[in-house]
Each structure stands twice: as C-alpha cells, then as structure tokens.
Write a protein that holds these residues in place. Structure first.
Motif, PDB file in Angstrom:
ATOM      1  N   GLY A   1       7.213   1.888  33.684  1.00 49.98           N
ATOM      2  CA  GLY A   1       6.429   1.036  34.570  1.00 49.98           C
ATOM      3  C   GLY A   1       7.216   0.466  35.729  1.00 49.98           C
ATOM      4  N   GLY A   2       8.247   1.184  36.169  1.00 48.51           N
ATOM      5  CA  GLY A   2       9.029   0.716  37.304  1.00 48.51           C
ATOM      6  C   GLY A   2      10.138  -0.261  36.956  1.00 48.51           C
ATOM      7  N   LEU A   3      10.253  -0.633  35.689  1.00 47.20           N
ATOM      8  CA  LEU A   3      11.326  -1.537  35.287  1.00 47.20           C
ATOM      9  C   LEU A   3      12.618  -0.756  35.123  1.00 47.20           C
ATOM     10  N   PRO A   4      13.749  -1.333  35.512  1.00 47.43           N
ATOM     11  CA  PRO A   4      15.022  -0.609  35.353  1.00 47.43           C
ATOM     12  C   PRO A   4      15.409  -0.504  33.884  1.00 47.43           C
ATOM     13  N   ASP A   5      16.123   0.556  33.543  1.00 42.62           N
ATOM     14  CA  ASP A   5      16.687   0.682  32.201  1.00 42.62           C
ATOM     15  C   ASP A   5      17.719  -0.424  32.010  1.00 42.62           C
TER      16      ASP A   5
END
Length: 55
Positions: free
Chosen positions: A40-44
């Motif tokens: 969902g576009g969140l960084p790892d």
C-alpha cells in the motif's frame, strides 16, 4: 533513518565494535534483524532484535 544511511554511519565506526540496543532496562547486544515487507505504498522496515540469550 533508512538502511543506506545506517550503513554509511556504521562504516565510520571500528568494525570490531559491538552493536548494542538501548532500552528501558539498559543495553542489550544485537541478536538479529528481520525485514517487514509492507504494501500500500508504505516502505519496508528493518526490525532489530535484541539477543535474548540469558546472561
């Protein structure tokens, strides 16, 4: 801080230095790390784990 920044900073320290995690109960040696893959576009995220070996 991201992985690139962390690696650049760590390269400025002596390679034989221990890595410790600071917490409420004092310091713990670094026991390992894991990668939390996000969607969902969140960084790892890289998660640092303390060494839980009894003293």
């Amino acid at each position: 801080m991201n992985v690139r920044q962390l690696l650049a900073l760590l390269q400025t320290y002596p390679p034989e230095a221990s890595v410790l995690l600071e917490g409420d109960a004092g310091y713990s040696p670094l026991g390992g790390l894991s990668l939390q893959a996000n969607e969902g576009g969140l960084p790892d995220e890289v998660i640092l784990h303390p060494d839980m070996t009894p003293d």
